[in-house]
Motif scaffolding. Structure first.
Motif, PDB file in Angstrom:
ATOM      1  N   LEU A  93     -30.400 -86.156  32.220  1.00  0.00           N
ATOM      2  CA  LEU A  93     -30.646 -86.463  33.634  1.00  0.00           C
ATOM      3  C   LEU A  93     -30.107 -85.352  34.537  1.00  0.00           C
ATOM      4  CD1 LEU A  93     -29.878 -90.303  33.704  1.00  0.00           C
ATOM      5  CD2 LEU A  93     -32.123 -89.198  33.850  1.00  0.00           C
ATOM      6  N   CYS A  94     -28.977 -84.765  34.188  1.00  0.00           N
ATOM      7  CA  CYS A  94     -28.450 -83.637  34.970  1.00  0.00           C
ATOM      8  C   CYS A  94     -29.403 -82.447  34.899  1.00  0.00           C
ATOM      9  CB  CYS A  94     -27.072 -83.247  34.453  1.00  0.00           C
ATOM     10  SG  CYS A  94     -25.754 -84.387  34.914  1.00  0.00           S
ATOM     11  N   TRP A  95     -29.959 -82.212  33.736  1.00  0.00           N
ATOM     12  CA  TRP A  95     -30.955 -81.143  33.583  1.00  0.00           C
ATOM     13  C   TRP A  95     -32.163 -81.420  34.479  1.00  0.00           C
ATOM     14  CZ3 TRP A  95     -31.322 -76.629  30.655  1.00  0.00           C
ATOM     15  CH2 TRP A  95     -32.600 -76.086  30.517  1.00  0.00           C
ATOM     16  N   GLY A  96     -32.645 -82.654  34.466  1.00  0.00           N
ATOM     17  CA  GLY A  96     -33.777 -83.008  35.308  1.00  0.00           C
ATOM     18  C   GLY A  96     -33.453 -82.906  36.785  1.00  0.00           C
ATOM     19  N   LEU A  97     -32.239 -83.290  37.178  1.00  0.00           N
ATOM     20  CA  LEU A  97     -31.834 -83.175  38.580  1.00  0.00           C
ATOM     21  C   LEU A  97     -31.836 -81.721  39.025  1.00  0.00           C
ATOM     22  CD1 LEU A  97     -30.667 -84.467  41.174  1.00  0.00           C
ATOM     23  CD2 LEU A  97     -28.387 -84.152  40.164  1.00  0.00           C
ATOM     24  N   PHE A  98     -31.323 -80.843  38.189  1.00  0.00           N
ATOM     25  CA  PHE A  98     -31.338 -79.422  38.524  1.00  0.00           C
ATOM     26  C   PHE A  98     -32.762 -78.926  38.721  1.00  0.00           C
ATOM     27  CE2 PHE A  98     -31.802 -74.996  37.325  1.00  0.00           C
ATOM     28  CZ  PHE A  98     -30.827 -74.362  38.081  1.00  0.00           C
ATOM     29  N   ALA A  99     -33.662 -79.281  37.794  1.00  0.00           N
ATOM     30  CA  ALA A  99     -35.047 -78.839  37.903  1.00  0.00           C
ATOM     31  C   ALA A  99     -35.704 -79.395  39.161  1.00  0.00           C
ATOM     32  CB  ALA A  99     -35.825 -79.261  36.651  1.00  0.00           C
ATOM     33  N   TYR A 100     -35.431 -80.665  39.470  1.00  0.00           N
ATOM     34  CA  TYR A 100     -36.021 -81.284  40.652  1.00  0.00           C
ATOM     35  C   TYR A 100     -35.562 -80.595  41.937  1.00  0.00           C
ATOM     36  CZ  TYR A 100     -36.867 -84.713  44.325  1.00  0.00           C
ATOM     37  OH  TYR A 100     -37.261 -85.318  45.492  1.00  0.00           O
ATOM     38  N   LEU A 101     -34.259 -80.389  42.075  1.00  0.00           N
ATOM     39  CA  LEU A 101     -33.743 -79.789  43.306  1.00  0.00           C
ATOM     40  C   LEU A 101     -34.121 -78.315  43.425  1.00  0.00           C
ATOM     41  CD1 LEU A 101     -30.221 -81.477  43.427  1.00  0.00           C
ATOM     42  CD2 LEU A 101     -32.253 -82.036  44.781  1.00  0.00           C
ATOM     43  N   SER A 102     -34.253 -77.627  42.289  1.00  0.00           N
ATOM     44  CA  SER A 102     -34.694 -76.224  42.321  1.00  0.00           C
ATOM     45  C   SER A 102     -36.138 -76.116  42.805  1.00  0.00           C
ATOM     46  CB  SER A 102     -34.571 -75.604  40.926  1.00  0.00           C
ATOM     47  OG  SER A 102     -33.240 -75.576  40.503  1.00  0.00           O
ATOM     48  N   ALA A 103     -36.969 -77.073  42.372  1.00  0.00           N
ATOM     49  CA  ALA A 103     -38.392 -76.993  42.674  1.00  0.00           C
ATOM     50  C   ALA A 103     -38.765 -77.588  44.021  1.00  0.00           C
ATOM     51  CB  ALA A 103     -39.184 -77.710  41.572  1.00  0.00           C
ATOM     52  N   ARG A 104     -38.030 -78.599  44.485  1.00  0.00           N
ATOM     53  CA  ARG A 104     -38.503 -79.415  45.600  1.00  0.00           C
ATOM     54  C   ARG A 104     -38.793 -78.588  46.859  1.00  0.00           C
ATOM     55  NH1 ARG A 104     -34.654 -84.020  47.898  1.00  0.00           N
ATOM     56  NH2 ARG A 104     -33.508 -82.136  48.475  1.00  0.00           N
ATOM     57  N   GLY A 144     -25.884 -80.035  36.831  1.00  0.00           N
ATOM     58  CA  GLY A 144     -26.283 -81.041  37.812  1.00  0.00           C
ATOM     59  C   GLY A 144     -25.562 -80.892  39.145  1.00  0.00           C
ATOM     60  N   LEU A 145     -24.320 -80.405  39.105  1.00  0.00           N
ATOM     61  CA  LEU A 145     -23.553 -80.202  40.328  1.00  0.00           C
ATOM     62  C   LEU A 145     -23.888 -78.891  41.022  1.00  0.00           C
ATOM     63  CD1 LEU A 145     -20.034 -81.391  39.092  1.00  0.00           C
ATOM     64  CD2 LEU A 145     -21.525 -82.570  40.720  1.00  0.00           C
ATOM     65  N   ALA A 146     -24.467 -77.947  40.303  1.00  0.00           N
ATOM     66  CA  ALA A 146     -24.715 -76.603  40.852  1.00  0.00           C
ATOM     67  C   ALA A 146     -25.561 -76.623  42.127  1.00  0.00           C
ATOM     68  CB  ALA A 146     -25.355 -75.719  39.789  1.00  0.00           C
ATOM     69  N   PRO A 147     -26.651 -77.417  42.237  1.00  0.00           N
ATOM     70  CA  PRO A 147     -27.426 -77.407  43.487  1.00  0.00           C
ATOM     71  C   PRO A 147     -26.602 -77.846  44.695  1.00  0.00           C
ATOM     72  CG  PRO A 147     -28.697 -78.411  41.718  1.00  0.00           C
ATOM     73  CD  PRO A 147     -27.309 -78.239  41.198  1.00  0.00           C
ATOM     74  N   LEU A 148     -25.709 -78.806  44.488  1.00  0.00           N
ATOM     75  CA  LEU A 148     -24.872 -79.258  45.598  1.00  0.00           C
ATOM     76  C   LEU A 148     -23.895 -78.169  46.005  1.00  0.00           C
ATOM     77  CD1 LEU A 148     -24.114 -82.867  44.266  1.00  0.00           C
ATOM     78  CD2 LEU A 148     -25.981 -82.124  45.763  1.00  0.00           C
ATOM     79  N   ALA A 149     -23.318 -77.475  45.017  1.00  0.00           N
ATOM     80  CA  ALA A 149     -22.377 -76.403  45.326  1.00  0.00           C
ATOM     81  C   ALA A 149     -23.081 -75.220  45.978  1.00  0.00           C
ATOM     82  CB  ALA A 149     -21.672 -75.951  44.045  1.00  0.00           C
ATOM     83  N   PRO A 178     -30.147 -68.696  39.304  1.00  0.00           N
ATOM     84  CA  PRO A 178     -30.934 -68.079  40.385  1.00  0.00           C
ATOM     85  C   PRO A 178     -32.072 -68.942  40.912  1.00  0.00           C
ATOM     86  CG  PRO A 178     -30.507 -66.467  38.672  1.00  0.00           C
ATOM     87  CD  PRO A 178     -30.064 -67.793  38.135  1.00  0.00           C
ATOM     88  N   LEU A 179     -32.512 -69.938  40.142  1.00  0.00           N
ATOM     89  CA  LEU A 179     -33.584 -70.811  40.631  1.00  0.00           C
ATOM     90  C   LEU A 179     -33.160 -71.595  41.871  1.00  0.00           C
ATOM     91  CD1 LEU A 179     -35.049 -72.220  37.280  1.00  0.00           C
ATOM     92  CD2 LEU A 179     -36.064 -70.508  38.793  1.00  0.00           C
ATOM     93  N   LEU A 180     -31.859 -71.685  42.105  1.00  0.00           N
ATOM     94  CA  LEU A 180     -31.377 -72.383  43.300  1.00  0.00           C
ATOM     95  C   LEU A 180     -31.518 -71.544  44.564  1.00  0.00           C
ATOM     96  CD1 LEU A 180     -28.119 -73.922  41.791  1.00  0.00           C
ATOM     97  CD2 LEU A 180     -30.300 -75.077  42.190  1.00  0.00           C
ATOM     98  N   TYR A 181     -31.905 -70.273  44.420  1.00  0.00           N
ATOM     99  CA  TYR A 181     -31.980 -69.366  45.570  1.00  0.00           C
ATOM    100  C   TYR A 181     -33.398 -68.853  45.805  1.00  0.00           C
ATOM    101  CZ  TYR A 181     -26.942 -69.537  45.731  1.00  0.00           C
ATOM    102  OH  TYR A 181     -25.636 -69.984  45.850  1.00  0.00           O
ATOM    103  N   LEU A 182     -34.385 -69.636  45.425  1.00  0.00           N
ATOM    104  CA  LEU A 182     -35.772 -69.226  45.650  1.00  0.00           C
ATOM    105  C   LEU A 182     -36.092 -69.096  47.138  1.00  0.00           C
ATOM    106  CD1 LEU A 182     -37.667 -71.338  42.951  1.00  0.00           C
ATOM    107  CD2 LEU A 182     -36.964 -68.943  42.845  1.00  0.00           C
TER     108      LEU A 182
END
Length: 500
Positions: A93-104, A144-149, A178-182
């Protein structure tokens, strides 16, 4: 400070009732497949032989010294108390959360991001990695915490901090950050996007990697007094001492790359669907945005294989997850601008999601069936409750275990994904015996091991192996020194089935 974010392309497709309906149906199907995957994952009750549940903390001190994994060592007493099923589900679920927040934000659609996250959760290498559930949990929680940070601290601080943390657990997860910085690559100006990518994002990514690696070296030094990590023999390192070694290591890394990629694109249909999705992404992103995204995605896809070239080590399939998520970003991270583009992209996404689920379902059912059969039939074959023995001694060779697995596969009509790590070794049987209730499990399956003091003491005066077949998977030889002596039934005894 992050660069200003220009407006993304208008998503006229989302105004279409057909597209909105298609997105809703696709999201429903993806969530259903995700729920089924989680159910299949929860059927696994026995984990890999070197999972935390079956080892002492000293084994993870050795991992600290060899690989710098200090988080796993220090959290060992807590992590091994977490049930495997819970740890595996939370990690996924943490993996999926990361993918969701990276893509949204990039795709500008919560439903499309949900579909992408569901596809990301079906990545086949994850099904392999999740068989060490407590071990991987810290790294996946960090992911999973990385997008929030990333949304709250400067990138100059974010990458080094998460580099240190992820190198303390599983360093390959760091490749995804790096996907968090698109948002830095949103401009319609190609030169501006590439400048931000090459002069800001990639250098910060590299900085975090270097800081994380140095922190691992420091952890090794503080723990052992040694400078540098000692690569374990099973990784089969091939150090560079000549130009020929460079070529050999490049060829080896490329071989692993193509092997791991073939499971994502197993046939012509998937290759065509991947090419179609990439074309539709180009139309949706406009070329300046897609070229920058594609360059970053390719860097994520290749980085693990490039970095192993100096060492020439084995690259396990389970570490290919970042490469697969890089491909998902390349193929599906796009705003939905045109109706036909949106419907085409959804069709490609559902093809990959469904086919990967079917692969993973079969693989997880294979693993769960083999391991639970080992455990259940051992309990049934034991003359007394397993807890009443000092332990169990296993006398069968790797070949006998492989033959038993073949019998189970034939009985239930199961086969794993070819890239799945094998169970066909005597050591892989040990967790099944531990789960059956035996406190100690020793392997005395070869002449060399039987000559060791422990096996010699237990087997001295032990009953001979029975000449006849016994029902079920096992042949029990009796008891010696408080240990149950057990081996696999010979192949001829398994021909009529393995039911007890």
């Amino acid at each position: 400070m992050a660069p200003a974010t220009p407006a993304l392309p208008t998503q006229t497709a989302l105004r279409s009732d057909v597209v909105r309906g298609g997105l809703t149906l696709a999201a429903g199907l993806c969530l259903t497949l995700t729920a089924l995957l989680l159910w299949d994952l929860l059927q696994v009750q026995v984990y890999r032989h070197d999972a935390m549940y079956y080892l002492q903390q000293q084994a993870f001190f050795d991992k600290l010294v060899a690989e710098g994994r200090w988080i796993n060592y220090y959290l060992f007493p807590l992590l091994r108390q977490i049930p495997g099923g819970l740890a595996a589900v939370v990690s996924l679920l943490c993996w999926g959360l990361f993918a969701y927040l990276s893509a949204r934000r990039w795709v500008q659609s919560s439903l499309l991001a949900l579909c992408i996250a569901s596809l990301a959760m079906q990545i086949s290498p994850l099904m392999n990695q999740l068989q060490w559930p407590a071990t991987i949990l810290p790294a996946f929680l960090l992911l999973g915490l990385a997008p929030l940070a990333a949304a709250r601290i400067p990138a100059l601080l974010f990458f080094p901090v998460f580099g240190v943390l992820m190198f303390g657990s599983f360093s390959y997860i760091y490749y995804l950050l790096p996907l968090l910085y698109l948002r830095w690559l949103d401009s319609d100006d190609l030169a501006a996007n590439m400048k931000r990518l090459c002069l800001q994002l990639l250098p910060l990514w590299a900085l975090g990697f270097v800081v994380g690696y140095l922190s691992s070296l420091l952890a090794v030094y503080l723990a052992s007094g040694a400078f540098g990590m000692e690569i374990e023999s099973w990784r089969q390192p091939h150090y560079i001492e000549s130009p020929g070694d460079v070529a050999a290591n490049v060829q080896r890394a490329f071989g692993y790359f193509t092997e791991h990629l073939s499971a994502l694109f197993p046939d012509g249909l998937h290759v065509v669907a991947g090419a179609a999705a990439a074309t539709l992404c180009l139309l949706g992103n406009r070329s300046p945005r897609y070229i920058a995204l594609g360059t970053l995605a390719l860097a994520i896809i290749c980085v693990h294989y490039v970095l192993t070239v100096p060492l020439g080590i084995i690259i396990s399939f389970r570490t290919a997850s970042p490469m697969w998520l890089g491909w998902i970003a390349l193929l599906f991270f796009t705003p939905l601008r045109l109706r036909w583009q949106a419907l085409g992209l959804l069709a490609c996404l559902l093809l990959f999601t469904t086919s990967l689920y079917l692969q993973n379902r079969d693989t997880l059912r294979w693993y769960a069936t083999v391991t639970t059969t080992f455990t259940g039939q051992l309990r049934a074959a034991s003359p007394k409750p397993p807890e009443s023995y000092q332990g169990a001694v296993f006398l069968s060779s790797d070949t006998a275990v492989a033959e038993a697995i073949s019998a189970i596969e034939s009985r239930y009509g199961l086969k794993p994904l070819p890239e799945m790590e094998s169970l066909a070794r005597a050591a892989r049987w040990v967790p099944a015996a531990r789960e059956a209730g035996f406190r100690k499990v020793w392997l005395c399956e070869t002449e060399e091991k039987r000559a060791r003091p422990l096996c010699t003491r237990i087997l001295e005066g032990a009953p001979a192996s029975p000449a006849r077949c016994q029902s079920g998977l096992y042949r029990v030889n009796g008891e010696s020194k408080g240990f149950l002596l057990v081996e696999m039934n010979p192949p001829e005894c398994l021909q009529n089935g393995i039911d007890p």
